[in-house]
Write a protein that holds these residues in place. Structure first.
Motif, PDB file in Angstrom:
ATOM      1  N   ASP A  26       0.824  -1.103   0.016  1.00 47.80           N
ATOM      2  CA  ASP A  26       0.254  -0.129  -0.013  1.00 47.80           C
ATOM      3  C   ASP A  26       0.771   1.193   0.051  1.00 47.80           C
ATOM      4  OD1 ASP A  26      -2.408  -1.432   0.071  1.00 47.80           O
ATOM      5  OD2 ASP A  26      -2.750  -1.417   1.994  1.00 47.80           O
ATOM      6  N   PHE A  27       1.782   1.236   0.723  1.00 40.63           N
ATOM      7  CA  PHE A  27       2.885   2.364   0.854  1.00 40.63           C
ATOM      8  C   PHE A  27       3.452   2.544  -0.386  1.00 40.63           C
ATOM      9  CE2 PHE A  27       6.925   4.308   1.390  1.00 40.63           C
ATOM     10  CZ  PHE A  27       6.709   5.534   2.137  1.00 40.63           C
ATOM     11  N   GLU A  28       3.800   1.480  -1.150  1.00 37.00           N
ATOM     12  CA  GLU A  28       4.284   1.756  -2.564  1.00 37.00           C
ATOM     13  C   GLU A  28       3.466   2.474  -3.588  1.00 37.00           C
ATOM     14  OE1 GLU A  28       6.138  -2.210  -3.408  1.00 37.00           O
ATOM     15  OE2 GLU A  28       7.987  -1.572  -2.368  1.00 37.00           O
ATOM     16  N   ILE A  29       2.106   1.874  -3.454  1.00 40.12           N
ATOM     17  CA  ILE A  29       1.112   2.265  -4.411  1.00 40.12           C
ATOM     18  C   ILE A  29       1.049   3.645  -4.098  1.00 40.12           C
ATOM     19  CG2 ILE A  29      -1.161   2.274  -4.746  1.00 40.12           C
ATOM     20  CD1 ILE A  29      -1.078  -0.937  -4.442  1.00 40.12           C
ATOM     21  N   ARG A  30       0.891   4.327  -2.898  1.00 43.24           N
ATOM     22  CA  ARG A  30       0.684   5.591  -2.444  1.00 43.24           C
ATOM     23  C   ARG A  30       1.879   6.397  -2.885  1.00 43.24           C
ATOM     24  NH1 ARG A  30      -0.426   3.525   2.360  1.00 43.24           N
ATOM     25  NH2 ARG A  30       1.455   4.585   3.368  1.00 43.24           N
ATOM     26  N   ALA A  31       3.244   5.952  -2.871  1.00 47.16           N
ATOM     27  CA  ALA A  31       4.104   6.873  -3.219  1.00 47.16           C
ATOM     28  C   ALA A  31       4.253   6.963  -4.800  1.00 47.16           C
ATOM     29  CB  ALA A  31       5.401   5.977  -2.559  1.00 47.16           C
ATOM     30  N   LYS A  32       3.994   5.913  -5.537  1.00 47.88           N
ATOM     31  CA  LYS A  32       3.799   5.978  -6.899  1.00 47.88           C
ATOM     32  C   LYS A  32       2.955   7.024  -7.295  1.00 47.88           C
ATOM     33  CE  LYS A  32       5.756   1.429  -7.970  1.00 47.88           C
ATOM     34  NZ  LYS A  32       5.437   0.160  -8.525  1.00 47.88           N
ATOM     35  N   LYS A  33       1.507   6.925  -6.786  1.00 45.53           N
ATOM     36  CA  LYS A  33       0.557   7.958  -7.044  1.00 45.53           C
ATOM     37  C   LYS A  33       1.257   9.307  -6.712  1.00 45.53           C
ATOM     38  CE  LYS A  33      -4.339   9.152  -6.100  1.00 45.53           C
ATOM     39  NZ  LYS A  33      -5.183   8.552  -5.213  1.00 45.53           N
ATOM     40  N   GLU A  34       1.714   9.506  -5.677  1.00 44.63           N
ATOM     41  CA  GLU A  34       1.988  10.847  -5.360  1.00 44.63           C
ATOM     42  C   GLU A  34       3.144  11.287  -6.298  1.00 44.63           C
ATOM     43  OE1 GLU A  34       3.362  10.770  -1.137  1.00 44.63           O
ATOM     44  OE2 GLU A  34       1.504  10.321  -0.436  1.00 44.63           O
ATOM     45  N   ALA A  35       4.143  10.432  -6.590  1.00 42.75           N
ATOM     46  CA  ALA A  35       5.173  10.848  -7.747  1.00 42.75           C
ATOM     47  C   ALA A  35       4.408  11.212  -8.993  1.00 42.75           C
ATOM     48  CB  ALA A  35       6.222   9.894  -7.673  1.00 42.75           C
ATOM     49  N   ARG A  36       3.664  10.272  -9.460  1.00 42.88           N
ATOM     50  CA  ARG A  36       2.924  10.684 -10.767  1.00 42.88           C
ATOM     51  C   ARG A  36       2.146  11.981 -10.639  1.00 42.88           C
ATOM     52  NH1 ARG A  36       1.145   8.101 -15.119  1.00 42.88           N
ATOM     53  NH2 ARG A  36       1.998   5.880 -14.487  1.00 42.88           N
ATOM     54  N   GLU A  37       1.636  12.217  -9.646  1.00 36.29           N
ATOM     55  CA  GLU A  37       0.723  13.600  -9.551  1.00 36.29           C
ATOM     56  C   GLU A  37       1.808  14.905  -9.522  1.00 36.29           C
ATOM     57  OE1 GLU A  37      -1.332  13.200  -6.095  1.00 36.29           O
ATOM     58  OE2 GLU A  37      -3.106  11.857  -6.581  1.00 36.29           O
ATOM     59  N   LYS A  38       2.832  14.571  -9.006  1.00 37.02           N
ATOM     60  CA  LYS A  38       3.802  15.748  -8.938  1.00 37.02           C
ATOM     61  C   LYS A  38       4.422  15.729 -10.298  1.00 37.02           C
ATOM     62  CE  LYS A  38       5.672  15.354  -4.174  1.00 37.02           C
ATOM     63  NZ  LYS A  38       6.740  14.987  -3.299  1.00 37.02           N
ATOM     64  N   GLU A  40       3.157  14.885 -13.235  1.00 38.31           N
ATOM     65  CA  GLU A  40       1.903  15.536 -14.038  1.00 38.31           C
ATOM     66  C   GLU A  40       1.662  17.218 -13.987  1.00 38.31           C
ATOM     67  OE1 GLU A  40      -1.542  13.094 -13.251  1.00 38.31           O
ATOM     68  OE2 GLU A  40      -1.004  11.580 -14.591  1.00 38.31           O
ATOM     69  N   THR A  41       1.806  17.488 -12.698  1.00 36.21           N
ATOM     70  CA  THR A  41       1.852  18.917 -12.365  1.00 36.21           C
ATOM     71  C   THR A  41       3.053  19.512 -13.092  1.00 36.21           C
ATOM     72  OG1 THR A  41       0.664  18.564 -10.129  1.00 36.21           O
ATOM     73  CG2 THR A  41       1.713  20.621 -10.613  1.00 36.21           C
ATOM     74  N   GLN A  42       4.170  19.027 -13.059  1.00 35.32           N
ATOM     75  CA  GLN A  42       5.178  19.839 -13.392  1.00 35.32           C
ATOM     76  C   GLN A  42       5.247  19.652 -15.118  1.00 35.32           C
ATOM     77  OE1 GLN A  42       8.576  17.589 -11.763  1.00 35.32           O
ATOM     78  NE2 GLN A  42       8.886  19.107 -10.392  1.00 35.32           N
ATOM     79  N   ALA A  43       4.733  18.660 -15.777  1.00 32.36           N
ATOM     80  CA  ALA A  43       4.471  18.599 -17.186  1.00 32.36           C
ATOM     81  C   ALA A  43       3.537  19.705 -17.537  1.00 32.36           C
ATOM     82  CB  ALA A  43       4.060  17.088 -17.414  1.00 32.36           C
ATOM     83  N   ARG A  44       2.403  19.523 -16.794  1.00 30.90           N
ATOM     84  CA  ARG A  44       1.452  20.583 -17.366  1.00 30.90           C
ATOM     85  C   ARG A  44       2.026  22.110 -17.005  1.00 30.90           C
ATOM     86  NH1 ARG A  44      -2.241  17.214 -14.554  1.00 30.90           N
ATOM     87  NH2 ARG A  44      -1.988  18.574 -12.694  1.00 30.90           N
ATOM     88  N   ALA A  45       2.837  22.287 -16.311  1.00 26.18           N
ATOM     89  CA  ALA A  45       3.504  23.644 -15.955  1.00 26.18           C
ATOM     90  C   ALA A  45       4.308  24.146 -17.076  1.00 26.18           C
ATOM     91  CB  ALA A  45       4.245  24.049 -14.628  1.00 26.18           C
ATOM     92  N   LEU A  46       5.097  22.937 -17.742  1.00 31.85           N
ATOM     93  CA  LEU A  46       5.773  23.188 -18.977  1.00 31.85           C
ATOM     94  C   LEU A  46       4.991  23.128 -20.358  1.00 31.85           C
ATOM     95  CD1 LEU A  46       8.789  20.888 -17.645  1.00 31.85           C
ATOM     96  CD2 LEU A  46       8.695  23.599 -17.856  1.00 31.85           C
ATOM     97  N   SER A  51       2.163  11.995 -20.363  1.00 31.49           N
ATOM     98  CA  SER A  51       2.454  10.926 -21.676  1.00 31.49           C
ATOM     99  C   SER A  51       3.470  11.331 -22.757  1.00 31.49           C
ATOM    100  CB  SER A  51       1.078  10.260 -21.775  1.00 31.49           C
ATOM    101  OG  SER A  51       0.197  11.181 -22.813  1.00 31.49           O
ATOM    102  N   GLU A  52       3.176  12.636 -23.160  1.00 36.73           N
ATOM    103  CA  GLU A  52       3.880  13.010 -24.174  1.00 36.73           C
ATOM    104  C   GLU A  52       5.460  12.891 -24.024  1.00 36.73           C
ATOM    105  OE1 GLU A  52       1.734  16.536 -26.428  1.00 36.73           O
ATOM    106  OE2 GLU A  52       2.046  17.098 -24.557  1.00 36.73           O
ATOM    107  N   LEU A  53       6.015  13.331 -22.624  1.00 36.83           N
ATOM    108  CA  LEU A  53       7.084  13.245 -22.162  1.00 36.83           C
ATOM    109  C   LEU A  53       7.799  11.757 -21.916  1.00 36.83           C
ATOM    110  CD1 LEU A  53       7.112  16.239 -19.524  1.00 36.83           C
ATOM    111  CD2 LEU A  53       7.686  16.401 -21.892  1.00 36.83           C
ATOM    112  N   VAL A  54       6.988  10.866 -21.501  1.00 38.94           N
ATOM    113  CA  VAL A  54       7.551   9.487 -21.204  1.00 38.94           C
ATOM    114  C   VAL A  54       7.435   8.637 -22.283  1.00 38.94           C
ATOM    115  CG1 VAL A  54       7.479  10.066 -18.743  1.00 38.94           C
ATOM    116  CG2 VAL A  54       5.486   8.748 -19.913  1.00 38.94           C
ATOM    117  N   GLU A  55       6.973   9.249 -23.656  1.00 36.19           N
ATOM    118  CA  GLU A  55       6.771   8.220 -24.712  1.00 36.19           C
ATOM    119  C   GLU A  55       7.917   7.792 -25.129  1.00 36.19           C
ATOM    120  OE1 GLU A  55       5.369   9.400 -28.933  1.00 36.19           O
ATOM    121  OE2 GLU A  55       3.614   9.273 -27.542  1.00 36.19           O
ATOM    122  N   LEU A  56       8.245   6.526 -25.095  1.00 35.97           N
ATOM    123  CA  LEU A  56       9.560   5.901 -25.547  1.00 35.97           C
ATOM    124  C   LEU A  56       9.684   5.952 -27.231  1.00 35.97           C
ATOM    125  CD1 LEU A  56       9.703   2.843 -23.545  1.00 35.97           C
ATOM    126  CD2 LEU A  56      10.892   4.905 -23.001  1.00 35.97           C
TER     127      LEU A  56
END
Length: 104
Positions: A26-38, A40-46, A51-56
């Motif tokens: 559960d901790f790992e799931i929460r940590a990943k969710k928080e990291a993804r949200e951060k 996404e916020t930074q990507a939107r600010a830019l 998904s555009e930034l991490v597309e391989l």
């Protein structure tokens, strides 16, 4: 939090282990969710979506190598010279032929 593990029964220890493993997951799931949200916020600010930034980049598909050798007894059997030698190549080499004799 001090737990005297020596005083717990095997059943209690296994139950505790299951609870700890679930808490870790559960901790790992929460940590990943928080990291993804951060992120996404930074990507939107830019001006991008995450998904555009991490597309391989797409890998180039490897084309099969062109055949370099053919079986003189059956020209439909070919070999590119890469990888393990086919049985017909091994047999031809044992009979005294060279790879130059099998070249297309």
């Amino acid at each position: 939090m001090n737990i005297d593990l020596n005083k717990l029964s095997l059943k209690d220890l296994r139950a505790l282990k299951a609870r700890v493993e679930k808490a870790i997951a559960d901790f790992e799931i929460r940590a990943k969710k928080e990291a993804r949200e951060k992120l996404e916020t930074q990507a939107r600010a830019l001006g991008f979506s995450l998904s555009e930034l991490v597309e391989l980049p797409k890998r180039k598909s490897a084309r099969p190598a062109a055949p370099k050798y053919a079986n003189p007894d059956d020209p439909s059997q070919t070999w590119s010279g890469r990888g393990r030698r086919p049985r017909w190549v091994e047999a031809a080499l044992k009979s005294g032929k060279s790879l130059d004799d099998l070249a297309i």
